[in-house]
Design a protein around this motif. Structure first.
Motif, PDB file in Angstrom:
ATOM      1  N   ARG A  80       6.443  49.483  15.967  1.00 54.05           N
ATOM      2  CA  ARG A  80       6.786  50.597  16.744  1.00 54.05           C
ATOM      3  C   ARG A  80       7.702  49.949  18.210  1.00 54.05           C
ATOM      4  N   ALA A  81       7.489  48.892  18.563  1.00 53.55           N
ATOM      5  CA  ALA A  81       8.135  48.063  19.678  1.00 53.55           C
ATOM      6  C   ALA A  81       9.364  47.370  19.202  1.00 53.55           C
ATOM      7  N   ALA A  82       9.495  47.179  18.313  1.00 62.05           N
ATOM      8  CA  ALA A  82      10.528  45.974  17.711  1.00 62.05           C
ATOM      9  C   ALA A  82      11.942  46.666  17.720  1.00 62.05           C
ATOM     10  N   ASP A  83      11.988  48.175  17.682  1.00 64.21           N
ATOM     11  CA  ASP A  83      13.451  48.830  17.214  1.00 64.21           C
ATOM     12  C   ASP A  83      14.025  47.827  16.105  1.00 64.21           C
ATOM     13  N   VAL A  84      13.433  47.842  15.045  1.00 68.21           N
ATOM     14  CA  VAL A  84      13.916  47.070  13.875  1.00 68.21           C
ATOM     15  C   VAL A  84      13.467  47.890  12.708  1.00 68.21           C
ATOM     16  N   ASP A  85      14.314  48.085  11.478  1.00 65.45           N
ATOM     17  CA  ASP A  85      13.983  48.636  10.392  1.00 65.45           C
ATOM     18  C   ASP A  85      12.758  47.592   9.905  1.00 65.45           C
ATOM     19  N   ALA A  86      11.822  48.485   9.376  1.00 59.36           N
ATOM     20  CA  ALA A  86      10.541  47.820   9.088  1.00 59.36           C
ATOM     21  C   ALA A  86       9.985  48.534   7.679  1.00 59.36           C
ATOM     22  N   PHE A  87       9.213  47.801   6.855  1.00 60.26           N
ATOM     23  CA  PHE A  87       8.276  48.053   5.787  1.00 60.26           C
ATOM     24  C   PHE A  87       6.678  47.482   6.295  1.00 60.26           C
ATOM     25  N   VAL A  88       5.926  48.253   6.092  1.00 55.55           N
ATOM     26  CA  VAL A  88       4.444  47.917   6.310  1.00 55.55           C
ATOM     27  C   VAL A  88       3.851  47.534   4.973  1.00 55.55           C
ATOM     28  N   LEU A  89       3.065  46.394   4.837  1.00 49.18           N
ATOM     29  CA  LEU A  89       2.679  45.989   3.604  1.00 49.18           C
ATOM     30  C   LEU A  89       1.109  45.686   3.846  1.00 49.18           C
ATOM     31  N   SER A  90       0.302  46.496   3.701  1.00 44.34           N
ATOM     32  CA  SER A  90      -1.226  46.280   4.171  1.00 44.34           C
ATOM     33  C   SER A  90      -2.124  46.644   3.052  1.00 44.34           C
ATOM     34  N   ALA A  91      -3.459  45.983   3.232  1.00 45.14           N
ATOM     35  CA  ALA A  91      -4.399  46.698   2.292  1.00 45.14           C
ATOM     36  C   ALA A  91      -5.007  47.862   2.786  1.00 45.14           C
ATOM     37  N   ALA A  92      -4.548  48.056   4.055  1.00 48.21           N
ATOM     38  CA  ALA A  92      -5.356  49.152   4.871  1.00 48.21           C
ATOM     39  C   ALA A  92      -4.683  50.696   4.274  1.00 48.21           C
ATOM     40  N   ASP A  93      -5.602  51.402   3.708  1.00 49.12           N
ATOM     41  CA  ASP A  93      -5.171  52.705   2.970  1.00 49.12           C
ATOM     42  C   ASP A  93      -5.884  53.761   3.744  1.00 49.12           C
ATOM     43  N   GLU A  94      -6.350  53.615   4.933  1.00 44.31           N
ATOM     44  CA  GLU A  94      -6.956  54.941   5.536  1.00 44.31           C
ATOM     45  C   GLU A  94      -5.762  55.909   5.953  1.00 44.31           C
ATOM     46  N   PRO A  95      -6.049  57.333   5.835  1.00 44.67           N
ATOM     47  CA  PRO A  95      -4.848  57.979   6.003  1.00 44.67           C
ATOM     48  C   PRO A  95      -4.585  57.879   7.535  1.00 44.67           C
ATOM     49  N   ALA A  96      -5.210  57.680   8.447  1.00 49.12           N
ATOM     50  CA  ALA A  96      -4.970  57.579   9.727  1.00 49.12           C
ATOM     51  C   ALA A  96      -3.947  56.342  10.141  1.00 49.12           C
ATOM     52  N   THR A  97      -4.249  55.160   9.307  1.00 44.13           N
ATOM     53  CA  THR A  97      -3.409  54.193   9.448  1.00 44.13           C
ATOM     54  C   THR A  97      -2.113  54.365   8.772  1.00 44.13           C
ATOM     55  N   VAL A  98      -2.011  54.968   7.675  1.00 41.45           N
ATOM     56  CA  VAL A  98      -0.712  55.254   7.032  1.00 41.45           C
ATOM     57  C   VAL A  98       0.024  56.201   7.972  1.00 41.45           C
ATOM     58  N   ARG A  99      -0.557  57.070   8.629  1.00 43.18           N
ATOM     59  CA  ARG A  99       0.201  58.242   9.525  1.00 43.18           C
ATOM     60  C   ARG A  99       0.636  57.426  10.593  1.00 43.18           C
ATOM     61  N   ARG A 100      -0.227  56.554  11.201  1.00 45.51           N
ATOM     62  CA  ARG A 100      -0.036  55.898  12.472  1.00 45.51           C
ATOM     63  C   ARG A 100       1.313  54.976  12.214  1.00 45.51           C
ATOM     64  N   ALA A 101       1.477  54.472  10.968  1.00 44.47           N
ATOM     65  CA  ALA A 101       2.690  53.553  10.579  1.00 44.47           C
ATOM     66  C   ALA A 101       3.924  54.097  10.425  1.00 44.47           C
ATOM     67  N   LEU A 102       3.650  55.458   9.816  1.00 47.25           N
ATOM     68  CA  LEU A 102       5.029  56.623   9.766  1.00 47.25           C
ATOM     69  C   LEU A 102       5.247  57.027  11.176  1.00 47.25           C
ATOM     70  N   HIS A 103       4.437  57.219  11.957  1.00 47.61           N
ATOM     71  CA  HIS A 103       4.808  57.856  13.455  1.00 47.61           C
ATOM     72  C   HIS A 103       5.712  56.520  13.983  1.00 47.61           C
ATOM     73  N   ALA A 104       4.982  55.132  13.785  1.00 48.28           N
ATOM     74  CA  ALA A 104       5.771  54.228  14.309  1.00 48.28           C
ATOM     75  C   ALA A 104       7.215  53.834  13.923  1.00 48.28           C
ATOM     76  N   GLY A 105       7.552  54.658  12.731  1.00 40.54           N
ATOM     77  CA  GLY A 105       9.031  54.456  12.321  1.00 40.54           C
ATOM     78  C   GLY A 105       9.197  53.669  10.878  1.00 40.54           C
TER      79      GLY A 105
END
Length: 221
Positions: A70-95
């Motif tokens: 969210r803070a970096a202002d760089v294109d990003a992929f998130v690669l994680s074992a976290a599969d909770e809907p809230a976490t995925v939504r938060r990552a998408l909101h972060a860009g």
């Protein structure tokens, strides 16, 4: 655009980070800028070297990878074992441009990197983007081989724009238009069948001749 996209890998498991880095190195058009374990290390690399793309885990020893994205202002992929809907939504909101749930195959990451390269070819540069180009870029990045909203004729127009007055192969048109080679071959053949384009042959030293495509008034080469 001929350049390598520089990738920063951020994962506290050095074995996993090494696998991701190997996929990056094995994907045409990409290079590994660095591989780090913590958010602090990542911030240092981002400030110093300005990577093009981050591959970030969520759970890192000194904080949250999504907040880094969210803070970096760089294109990003998130690669994680976290599969909770809230976490995925938060990552998408972060860009984040992609969210891959571990474990995933190396092929999946390589395919997302390929999509990213095609996405960047469409949205890079200084020329203004029309709606068709925006739709094309989003469709490339998020999984559709064809743009979601333009008609097929609009897709073909993008390829005609890439072709210009040249005489190009399907691979060359695909690279310039930011579409897959299969899409380019299919659309170019369809336009040739309707008489919009003409097909020429380029003979190499061996193997089958390569098909080239040109508008009717394009000069040969």
């Amino acid at each position: 655009m001929n350049r390598d996209w520089r990738v920063l890998v951020i994962d506290d498991d050095f074995r996993v980070a090494g696998i991701h880095a190997d996929v990056v190195r094995g994907t045409a058009g990409f290079t590994v800028l660095d591989s780090v374990r913590t958010i602090a290390e990542a911030r240092d690399v981002i400030a110093r070297d300005a990577p093009d793309l981050l591959l970030a885990d969520v759970y890192l020893p000194d904080g949250d990878g999504i907040e880094l994205v969210r803070a970096a202002d760089v294109d990003a992929f998130v690669l994680s074992a976290a599969d909770e809907p809230a976490t995925v939504r938060r990552a998408l909101h972060a860009g984040t441009l992609a969210y891959l749930v571990k474990p995933f195959s190396q092929r999946v990451l390589a395919e997302r990197l390929d999509r990213y390269a095609r996405f960047r070819r469409v949205v890079s540069g200084t020329r203004r983007l029309g709606q068709e180009k925006v739709d094309q870029a989003l469709s490339i990045m998020h999984g559709s081989e064809e743009p979601a909203s333009p008609s097929a004729s609009a897709t073909e127009q993008l390829m005609l724009d890439a072709l210009g007055d040249g005489v190009l192969s399907a691979s060359e048109v695909a690279r310039l238009a930011g579409v897959s080679r299969a899409t380019a071959q299919r659309r170019l053949a369809a336009m040739a069948g309707r008489g919009i384009l003409e097909v020429r042959l380029r003979y190499g030293t061996s193997g089958r001749p390569e098909h080239l495509y040109a508008r009717g008034n394009a000069s040969g080469r």
